[in-house]
Every structure is written in structure tokens, then in C-alpha cells.
Design an enzyme around this catalytic site. Structure first.
Site, PDB file in Angstrom:
ATOM      1  N   GLU A  31       0.797  -1.235   0.000  1.00 11.38           N
ATOM      2  CA  GLU A  31       0.000   0.000   0.000  1.00 11.38           C
ATOM      3  C   GLU A  31       0.826   1.281   0.000  1.00 11.38           C
ATOM      4  O   GLU A  31       0.640   2.157   0.842  1.00 11.38           O
ATOM      5  CB  GLU A  31      -0.986  -0.019   1.179  1.00 11.38           C
ATOM      6  CG  GLU A  31      -2.023  -1.113   1.040  1.00 11.38           C
ATOM      7  CD  GLU A  31      -3.217  -0.964   1.979  1.00 11.38           C
ATOM      8  OE1 GLU A  31      -3.227  -0.056   2.821  1.00 11.38           O
ATOM      9  OE2 GLU A  31      -4.166  -1.770   1.850  1.00 11.38           O
ATOM     10  N   GLU A  71      -5.391  -8.709   0.351  1.00  9.21           N
ATOM     11  CA  GLU A  71      -6.170  -8.354   1.547  1.00  9.21           C
ATOM     12  C   GLU A  71      -7.617  -8.127   1.148  1.00  9.21           C
ATOM     13  O   GLU A  71      -7.896  -7.620   0.067  1.00  9.21           O
ATOM     14  CB  GLU A  71      -5.643  -7.078   2.231  1.00  9.21           C
ATOM     15  CG  GLU A  71      -4.336  -7.266   2.955  1.00  9.21           C
ATOM     16  CD  GLU A  71      -3.842  -6.018   3.669  1.00  9.21           C
ATOM     17  OE1 GLU A  71      -4.676  -5.248   4.197  1.00  9.21           O
ATOM     18  OE2 GLU A  71      -2.617  -5.817   3.694  1.00  9.21           O
TER      19      GLU A  71
HETATM   20  C1  BG6 Z   1      -4.551  -2.355   4.978  1.00 10.63           C
HETATM   21  C2  BG6 Z   1      -3.177  -2.627   5.528  1.00 10.63           C
HETATM   22  O1  BG6 Z   1      -4.649  -1.009   4.700  1.00 10.63           O
HETATM   23  O2  BG6 Z   1      -5.654  -2.607   5.781  1.00 10.63           O
HETATM   24  C3  BG6 Z   1      -3.131  -3.480   6.782  1.00 10.63           C
HETATM   25  O3  BG6 Z   1      -2.339  -3.164   4.544  1.00 10.63           O
HETATM   26  C4  BG6 Z   1      -4.286  -3.104   7.664  1.00 10.63           C
HETATM   27  O4  BG6 Z   1      -1.886  -3.305   7.399  1.00 10.63           O
HETATM   28  C5  BG6 Z   1      -5.576  -3.424   6.930  1.00 10.63           C
HETATM   29  O5  BG6 Z   1      -4.272  -3.692   8.925  1.00 10.63           O
HETATM   30  C6  BG6 Z   1      -6.823  -3.149   7.740  1.00 10.63           C
HETATM   31  O6  BG6 Z   1      -6.799  -1.826   8.161  1.00 10.63           O
HETATM   32  P1  BG6 Z   1      -6.928  -1.414   9.677  1.00 10.63           P
HETATM   33  O7  BG6 Z   1      -6.686   0.049   9.704  1.00 10.63           O
HETATM   34  O8  BG6 Z   1      -8.291  -1.801  10.088  1.00 10.63           O
HETATM   35  O9  BG6 Z   1      -5.868  -2.171  10.415  1.00 10.63           O
END
Ligand code: BG6
Length: 467
Positions: free
Chosen positions: A160, A363
Site C-alpha cells: 500500500e 487483503e
Molecule cells: C490495509 C493494511 O490497509 O488494511 C493493513 O495493509 C491493515 O496493514 C488493513 O491492517 C486493515 O486496516 P486497519 O486500519 O483496520 O488495520
């Protein structure tokens, strides 16, 4: 209907600083995440899920679910504690064992080289503003490819990068308000893009057959209405959020609309002789991307004021370019992120159509307040429903002709969220700790654990949830 490939990479993801803990153990150096100020009431990253000491147990659980891949990141600060100095043998040893543990179960390691945790010693020397950080990254990459290249087939460069530029304040990679540091950020971005290009080239030279790609957070952007000004706003945000990063990774050129945005706001990066050739010369083997939801924007030219309160999925806007807007057709999670499974299919189609490279989802998932009931169970039907719908849409995208190599939801196991603590859980595996009480760190299988096992066993054909 077309099906997922037979060797489809089912798995899930984590990142080093959010899951490992052991923040100062075995000669690890500090990263920017280790020293950042966390929000009141949220834990720091010192212990996290203690994956560092539990990795064998955790990988055995992933194997039980039937994982074909495990996407994790390597902490640069374990390998080279100060970022560009001596190599730490204990860091090499840890990841060597982690990789071997995966391979023992025929789980393909899918490794992110850098997930928000720049070595603090490099940050002190200017971080990504300093061109020397490109050389430091290359040195680190060379160590990884030398040490692990024969065992690891799939690599991801930078997690990201787009969110570090757009929402670095929320993630903890930027100090202070992003608006004040725009020019600095886009220069850093240029350096990261060069580091990425050189790294992709290096891997291809060093390890024949290994594959590498970028891992941005990509969301299709909807216009609020069909008003032409809203469409222009949609194009602006799409360029700044998505194509700036992927056009560069794939074609080695700055996206026109994004470049124009930088020119108009006086934040174009300094480009040195030879940079554009380096960028053009590298090619990814696939595009990995993180998807949580789409974004919706409206015309941002009027009374709209800049606002810094966004995060990876909450787009606020930039005056004169776009205004973040609510999508009235979508529900939100407990943490205010919109949920848009159809948007997932739309995003998959859009990326594939644009670049014609195989895709891997690195993700996708639902952050929620999970509870252990009196029987010791975690009945996370809401997570199952979220994943069910997204996998269904991925399948439809495959049927549309998208070449999809794998699906790795966030996250394999509970871990600390970027800025909302441990209460925002994403895992299939529950970790018994709270914000301020480390308890026994026991691992418990959530209902989604059993469900995902069945999904993998049926190669995505059986998505049913027996309530
Ligand atoms: C993504 C990241 O933006 O989202 C992760 O690559 C992150 O590191 C995931 O944990 C979920 O976001 P958050 O802010 O809920 O942890």
C-alpha cells in the site's frame, strides 16, 4: 461457470509489525511503527499477537485450514537492524524457520518485503525523502533474495504505497498533517517507485522463475451522480488513488491525470536523469492488491474544505479535485468502512482490463468486535457473510475472464489494526488478549476458521454457512 484454477492460492495475510511482537528481541532494530505515538486506549506494537514465539502453532492452524499460501511480511529491521548496515543472522534465522515451517505443510510463502515498517534509523536520515534509502532497500532486497530466493517463489515489493502517501498520518508512516507535507510525500513516492522497479529487476536477475509484483490498495471509484463534474472528480481520484501506482509499476510512466494534479498543486517530484528509464525497464509478473470497499466521490471544486481525518477506506477529498462522499446503497462495518462485494468484481475487472496481468488479492476482510461466548466459541457469522459475498464476486470476475491466482483475506490471525487497536479483529484465529491485558495469548478457532477450511477444500465451490 468457470471455476477457480486447480492450483488457486487460497490463504490469508498478516504483516510483521502487526502480528509478530518481540519488537526488540534477537537484535531487531526499531522501526517507525515501534516508535510511533499510538492513539489513547490503543496498544503499541511491542507484543502484538506474539507470532514470533507462536509461529509454529499458528502455521499448523493455517495448515489445518488447508492454506496453499501464507502472505506475511519480513521486518526489514530484523534483517538489517539499522536499515543499511550489518546483517543480523538471528533475523535471517527467524524467517528461514518461518519459511521452512510453511514449506513443511506445502504452504507457499508470499512475502511482502516492506509493510509500513521502515527502519527508524533510516527515518532519522530522512527516510524515503533521502535517495540513499533506495540503495538501502536494494541492499535489503539482495539479502532476501540470496537467503530465501530458492525457497520463495512469490514476492510483493511494498504494501500500500498509495495509502502511505494518501493516509500516512492514520497509518503512522507520516508525522503531522499530510496537507503540509504533500510535496515531500510525492518525492518519497518517486523514490519508492524507483526502489520497487530496481527490486523487480533484481529478483528477475537473481532468481530465475521467481515472481514479483506491487501490492497497492485498489478500489474502484464511483461518481456520486452522472453529473459531468462528478465524473471528472471520479477520474481525478481514480488517478491519484489507483492508476498513479499501477501505471508506474506496469508501464513505468506517470499517469497523466495524476501528474497534472501534482503540477497544478506544485508538488511534482524532482526526477533525476535516468529515473524514467529505470522505471520503464522493470515489469511485474502479477498485480497483487488489497480490496476492502469501493470509494464514492463528488465534485470537489466548490465550498469543499480539505480534511485530514480519512484512512485507507474513508476518502475525504482534495479541494478542487474531488470530495469524498457517502454511497447510500452500501452498508458500513462497525468501524465505518463501506461493504461492497459487487465493487470487488468491478475492481477486479477494471484492473485486469487495464493491465492484462494475473491478479492476486492480498487483503480483503472485515474488522469487527468479536466476542467469545460462554461455550468458548466465536460465532463470527458477519465475517463469514462478508467473505462469502466477496468470494462469490471473485468467482464471477473469474467467469468474466479475469485471471486470478489467489485470494488472501486479512487476516490469518487476529492482530493489531493500523490505528484502531486489537479490538478491531479480522482473523480466522482468535488471539486471547485485549488492548491492555495480554492474558494467555491462547489461539481459538473462530466459526469462520471451520467455514474457510470447507471453502478451501471445495476450491471455492462450497460457500455455505451452516448456522
Ligand atoms: C490495509 C493494511 O490497509 O488494511 C493493513 O495493509 C491493515 O496493514 C488493513 O491492517 C486493515 O486496516 P486497519 O486500519 O483496520 O488495520
Amino acid at each position: 461457470m468457470k471455476q477457480f484454477k486447480q492450483d488457486f492460492l487460497w490463504g490469508a495475510s498478516t504483516s510483521a509489525y502487526q502480528v509478530e511482537g518481540a519488537y526488540g528481541e534477537d537484535d531487531k532494530g526499531l522501526s517507525v511503527q515501534d516508535v510511533k505515538a499510538v492513539l489513547p486506549g490503543t496498544p503499541d506494537f511491542k507484543v502484538a499477537s506474539d507470532h514470533y514465539h507462536h509461529f509454529k502453532e499458528d502455521i499448523a492452524l493455517m495448515a489445518e485450514m488447508g492454506f496453499k499460501t501464507y502472505r506475511f511480511s519480513i521486518a526489514w529491521t530484523r534483517i538489517i537492524p539499522d536499515g543499511d548496515g550489518a546483517i543480523n543472522p538471528k533475523g535471517i534465522e527467524f524467517y528461514s524457520k518461518l519459511i521452512d515451517e510453511c514449506l513443511k505443510y506445502k504452504i507457499e510463502p508470499l512475502i511482502t518485503m516492506y509493510h509500513f515498517d521502515l527502519p527508524f534509523e533510516l527515518e532519522k536520515k530522512g527516510g524515503w525523502s533521502n535517495r540513499k534509502t533506495i540503495d538501502a532497500f536494494l541492499k535489503y532486497a539482495k539479502v532476501l533474495f540470496e537467503e530465501f530466493g530458492t525457497r520463495v517463489k512469490y514476492w510483493l515489493t511494498i504494501n500500500e504505497e498509495n495509502m502511505m502517501i494518501l493516509h500516512g498520518a492514520a497509518i503512522g508512516t507520516v508525522n503531522g498533517s499530510a496537507a503540509e507535507v504533500q510535496k515531500i510525500l510525492y518525492q518519497q513516492n518517486h523514490h519508492m517507485l524507483i526502489a520497487q522497479a530496481l527490486t523487480m529487476k533484481l529478483l528477475h536477475k537473481m532468481v530465475v522463475g521467481a515472481k514479483i509484483g506491487p501490492a497497492p490498495n485498489i478500489s474502484y471509484v464511483y461518481p456520486k451522480t452522472c453529473k459531468p463534474e462528478d465524473i471528472l472528480a471520479m477520474q481525478n481520484f481514480t488517478a491519484i488513488r489507483n492508476w498513479l501506482y499501477l501505471d508506474m509499476a506496469v508501464y513505468g510512466r506517470y499517469n497523466t491525470v495524476a501528474w497534472n494534479f501534482m503540477e497544478k498543486t506544485g508538488i511534482t517530484p524532482a526526477i533525476e536523469a535516468g529515473d524514467m528509464e529505470v522505471l520503464k525497464d522493470a515489469k511485474p509478473d502479477f498485480i497483487a492488491f488489497n480490496y476492502y470497499a469501493t470509494a464514492t466521490v463528488a465534485d470537489g471544486s466548490a465550498i469543499f474544505e480539505d480534511d485530514e481525518s480519512g484512512d485507507q477506506q474513508i476518502s475525504i477529498g482534495m479541494k478542487g479535485f474531488y470530495a469524498g462522499s457517502k454511497n447510500e446503497y452500501l452498508q458500513k462495518t462497525q468501524f465505518g468502512w463501506e461493504v461492497d462485494p459487487e465493487g470487488f468484481r468491478i475492481t477486479l475487472r477494471e484492473i485486469y482490463d487495464r493491465y492484462h496481468l494475473p491478479l492476486i488479492v492480498t487483503e480483503n476482510g472485515l474488522g469487527a468486535y468479536d466476542e467469545v461466548n460462554e461455550n468458548g466459541e466465536i460465532i463470527d457469522d458477519y465475517r463469514i457473510e462478508y467473505l462469502q459475498k466477496h468470494i462469490m464476486q471473485a468467482k464471477l470476475a473469474v467467469d468474466d475472464g479475469v485471471e486470478l491466482l489467489g485470494y488472501c483475506p486479512w487476516s490469518a490471525i487476529d492482530l493489531i489494526s493500523t490505528h484502531q487497536g486489537f479490538v478491531k479483529r479480522y482473523g480466522f484465529i482468535y488471539v486471547n488478549r485485549t488492548e491492555d491485558d495480554l492474558k494467555d495469548m491462547k489461539r481459538l478457532k473462530k466459526k469462520s476458521f471451520y467455514w474457510y477450511k470447507k471453502v478451501i477444500a471445495s476450491n471455492g465451490e462450497d460457500l455455505t454457512n451452516n448456522k
